[in-house]
Design a protein around this motif. Structure first.
Motif, PDB file in Angstrom:
ATOM      1  N   GLU A   1       0.826  -1.204   0.000  1.00 48.73           N
ATOM      2  CA  GLU A   1       0.000   0.000   0.000  1.00 48.73           C
ATOM      3  C   GLU A   1       0.864   1.260   0.000  1.00 48.73           C
ATOM      4  O   GLU A   1       0.535   2.251  -0.655  1.00 48.73           O
ATOM      5  CB  GLU A   1      -0.928  -0.004   1.226  1.00 48.73           C
ATOM      6  CG  GLU A   1      -2.029  -1.043   1.171  1.00 48.73           C
ATOM      7  CD  GLU A   1      -3.016  -0.774   0.045  1.00 48.73           C
ATOM      8  OE1 GLU A   1      -3.228   0.410  -0.284  1.00 48.73           O
ATOM      9  OE2 GLU A   1      -3.560  -1.745  -0.506  1.00 48.73           O
TER      10      GLU A   1
ATOM     11  N   LEU B   1       2.186   1.701  -3.466  1.00 49.97           N
ATOM     12  CA  LEU B   1       1.121   2.197  -4.334  1.00 49.97           C
ATOM     13  C   LEU B   1       0.868   3.681  -4.088  1.00 49.97           C
ATOM     14  O   LEU B   1       0.687   4.456  -5.041  1.00 49.97           O
ATOM     15  CB  LEU B   1      -0.156   1.394  -4.090  1.00 49.97           C
ATOM     16  CG  LEU B   1      -1.396   1.820  -4.896  1.00 49.97           C
ATOM     17  CD1 LEU B   1      -1.121   1.675  -6.388  1.00 49.97           C
ATOM     18  CD2 LEU B   1      -2.606   0.986  -4.494  1.00 49.97           C
ATOM     19  N   ALA B   2       0.879   4.077  -2.815  1.00 54.53           N
ATOM     20  CA  ALA B   2       0.667   5.491  -2.490  1.00 54.53           C
ATOM     21  C   ALA B   2       1.789   6.350  -3.061  1.00 54.53           C
ATOM     22  O   ALA B   2       1.537   7.451  -3.582  1.00 54.53           O
ATOM     23  CB  ALA B   2       0.573   5.665  -0.977  1.00 54.53           C
TER      24      ALA B   2
ATOM     25  N   ALA C   1       3.580   5.655  -5.692  1.00 53.08           N
ATOM     26  CA  ALA C   1       3.406   5.705  -7.146  1.00 53.08           C
ATOM     27  C   ALA C   1       2.319   6.699  -7.527  1.00 53.08           C
ATOM     28  O   ALA C   1       2.459   7.462  -8.494  1.00 53.08           O
ATOM     29  CB  ALA C   1       3.077   4.312  -7.676  1.00 53.08           C
ATOM     30  N   GLN C   2       1.217   6.692  -6.770  1.00 54.23           N
ATOM     31  CA  GLN C   2       0.138   7.640  -7.040  1.00 54.23           C
ATOM     32  C   GLN C   2       0.599   9.067  -6.799  1.00 54.23           C
ATOM     33  O   GLN C   2       0.242   9.984  -7.547  1.00 54.23           O
ATOM     34  CB  GLN C   2      -1.068   7.306  -6.164  1.00 54.23           C
ATOM     35  CG  GLN C   2      -1.748   6.003  -6.524  1.00 54.23           C
ATOM     36  CD  GLN C   2      -2.859   5.655  -5.565  1.00 54.23           C
ATOM     37  OE1 GLN C   2      -2.913   6.149  -4.436  1.00 54.23           O
ATOM     38  NE2 GLN C   2      -3.774   4.784  -5.997  1.00 54.23           N
ATOM     39  N   LYS C   3       1.401   9.258  -5.743  1.00 57.59           N
ATOM     40  CA  LYS C   3       1.922  10.596  -5.460  1.00 57.59           C
ATOM     41  C   LYS C   3       2.814  11.085  -6.603  1.00 57.59           C
ATOM     42  O   LYS C   3       2.707  12.232  -7.044  1.00 57.59           O
ATOM     43  CB  LYS C   3       2.703  10.575  -4.147  1.00 57.59           C
ATOM     44  CG  LYS C   3       3.341  11.900  -3.783  1.00 57.59           C
ATOM     45  CD  LYS C   3       4.120  11.798  -2.488  1.00 57.59           C
ATOM     46  CE  LYS C   3       4.814  13.111  -2.152  1.00 57.59           C
ATOM     47  NZ  LYS C   3       5.594  13.012  -0.895  1.00 57.59           N
TER      48      LYS C   3
ATOM     49  N   SER D   1       2.690  10.118  -9.663  1.00 63.74           N
ATOM     50  CA  SER D   1       1.851  10.386 -10.828  1.00 63.74           C
ATOM     51  C   SER D   1       1.176  11.746 -10.718  1.00 63.74           C
ATOM     52  O   SER D   1       1.109  12.505 -11.685  1.00 63.74           O
ATOM     53  CB  SER D   1       0.801   9.278 -10.963  1.00 63.74           C
ATOM     54  OG  SER D   1      -0.090   9.553 -12.027  1.00 63.74           O
ATOM     55  N   LEU D   2       0.668  12.068  -9.517  1.00 66.19           N
ATOM     56  CA  LEU D   2       0.010  13.363  -9.320  1.00 66.19           C
ATOM     57  C   LEU D   2       1.001  14.506  -9.463  1.00 66.19           C
ATOM     58  O   LEU D   2       0.680  15.555 -10.026  1.00 66.19           O
ATOM     59  CB  LEU D   2      -0.649  13.405  -7.941  1.00 66.19           C
ATOM     60  CG  LEU D   2      -1.862  12.476  -7.741  1.00 66.19           C
ATOM     61  CD1 LEU D   2      -2.344  12.529  -6.295  1.00 66.19           C
ATOM     62  CD2 LEU D   2      -2.998  12.873  -8.685  1.00 66.19           C
TER      63      LEU D   2
ATOM     64  N   GLU E   1       1.636  14.960 -13.111  1.00 69.69           N
ATOM     65  CA  GLU E   1       0.499  15.620 -13.762  1.00 69.69           C
ATOM     66  C   GLU E   1       0.424  17.087 -13.383  1.00 69.69           C
ATOM     67  O   GLU E   1      -0.050  17.919 -14.153  1.00 69.69           O
ATOM     68  CB  GLU E   1      -0.797  14.919 -13.373  1.00 69.69           C
ATOM     69  CG  GLU E   1      -0.934  13.508 -13.924  1.00 69.69           C
ATOM     70  CD  GLU E   1      -2.200  12.826 -13.443  1.00 69.69           C
ATOM     71  OE1 GLU E   1      -2.964  13.470 -12.687  1.00 69.69           O
ATOM     72  OE2 GLU E   1      -2.422  11.661 -13.814  1.00 69.69           O
TER      73      GLU E   1
END
Length: 314
Positions: free
Chosen positions: A164, A167-168, A170-172, A174-175, A178
């Motif tokens: 987790e 994953l967090a 990776a999401q960070k 990505s954000l 972006e």
């Protein structure tokens, strides 16, 4: 034929059903803002009808059970035998799955040979539900051991936690990508001399800064931004960015941090630094302290700044 001997099960089922319907209806009422009042009335009426029908059905079953019992008693009397009432559904369930308790009158059949000063022991077994639950825990333990430790087909809790976190992250990332790159603050902000970036910064300046500093930075309510005198401890890109970010509430300048993204503040700060020394007409008298030339790092890659050049009108 025996229908029901005990009404405990029926009453319990009725209470459970009423509770379930009441909960559903309460949930419907909690969302009344999206459900027409007429629908709520209809649902309430339907609930009431269901309760009445269940009560009538129970009374009919009770009457039918009484009739069947009377017929069975009369038949036994005609045949000259003793009527033995058949166990009801609840009693059968209790005897087979729940307690398997032996009636007091039959306890002699389970007395053990032990005798301790006249005290005897009954051979009572564990309740079936308890044994079934114990068997289930054994099966669960074996399955858990095989799945998590032997075959490792599923991750343990520590590994789930690490997954987790990954994953967090990776999401960070990505954000951040972006949003135009890493987070920008006064410690890592860089100046850009790219013409497209400065043009974008000029739009940000005219929209937000010009009312106080005038269109060319000559100063109005706010100080002149084109000379070498500064009220924010210097004219470096870091100092300008910090001034824009935090403002000077004591001097009437608000913090722009809630209104502008870090990228836009960097673009605007780059423009403000670019007009330093432009000597516009009707420049306001110097304010603050004189600071000499301050070198700023220029961004080697202006792609993150360019991302803001097309969204300054937001």
């Amino acid at each position: 034929m025996k229908i029901f001997n005990s009404y405990n099960l029926k009453i319990g089922l009725l209470i459970l059903l009423i509770f379930t319907l009441s909960t559903s209806f309460a949930q419907t009422e909690s969302g009344a803002s999206s459900i027409p009042f007429e629908m709520i009335v209809v649902l309430g009426f339907a609930f009431l009808v269901v309760v009445i029908v269940l009560m009538v059905a129970m009374m009919m079953l009770k009457v039918l059970n009484t009739i069947v019992k009377d017929q069975a008693v009369k038949k036994a009397e005609d045949e000259g035998v003793v009527f033995v009432e058949e166990a009801g559904m609840w009693e059968k369930l209790d005897k087979k799955f729940l307690t398997q308790a032996v009636p007091i009158e039959d306890e002699r059949s389970i007395i053990l040979d032990h005798d301790y000063d006249g005290i005897k022991e009954l051979d009572n077994h564990l309740p079936p539900w308890w044994k079934y639950l114990f068997y289930l825990t054994v099966v669960f333990a074996v399955a858990y051991l095989l799945i998590y430790h032997v075959f490792e087909s599923m991750p343990l809790q520590t590994q789930e936690y690490n997954n987790e976190l990954a994953l967090a992250e990776a999401q960070k990332a990505s954000l951040v990508a972006e949003g135009g790159g890493p987070s920008i603050d006064e410690n890592n902000v860089v100046y850009s001399s790219d013409e497209a970036i400065l043009a974008s910064g000029a739009k940000i300046y005219l929209m937000n800064c010009a009312p106080c500093h005038k269109d060319n930075g000559e100063g109005g309510i706010g100080p002149n931004l084109t000379d070498e005198y500064w009220v924010n401890n210097g004219g470096s890109i870091s100092n300008i960015f910090s001034a824009v970010k935090y403002g000077f509430p004591s001097r009437g300048m608000i913090s722009w941090e809630p209104l502008l993204s870090p990228q836009k503040m960097r673009v605007g700060a780059s423009y403000v630094k670019s007009i330093n020394g432009s000597n516009p007409a009707k420049a306001k008298a110097a304010q603050g302290e004189l600071y000499g030339e301050e070198e700023d790092a220029t961004a080697a890659d202006d792609s993150t700044l360019a991302a803001d050049s097309t969204v300054v009108s937001e």
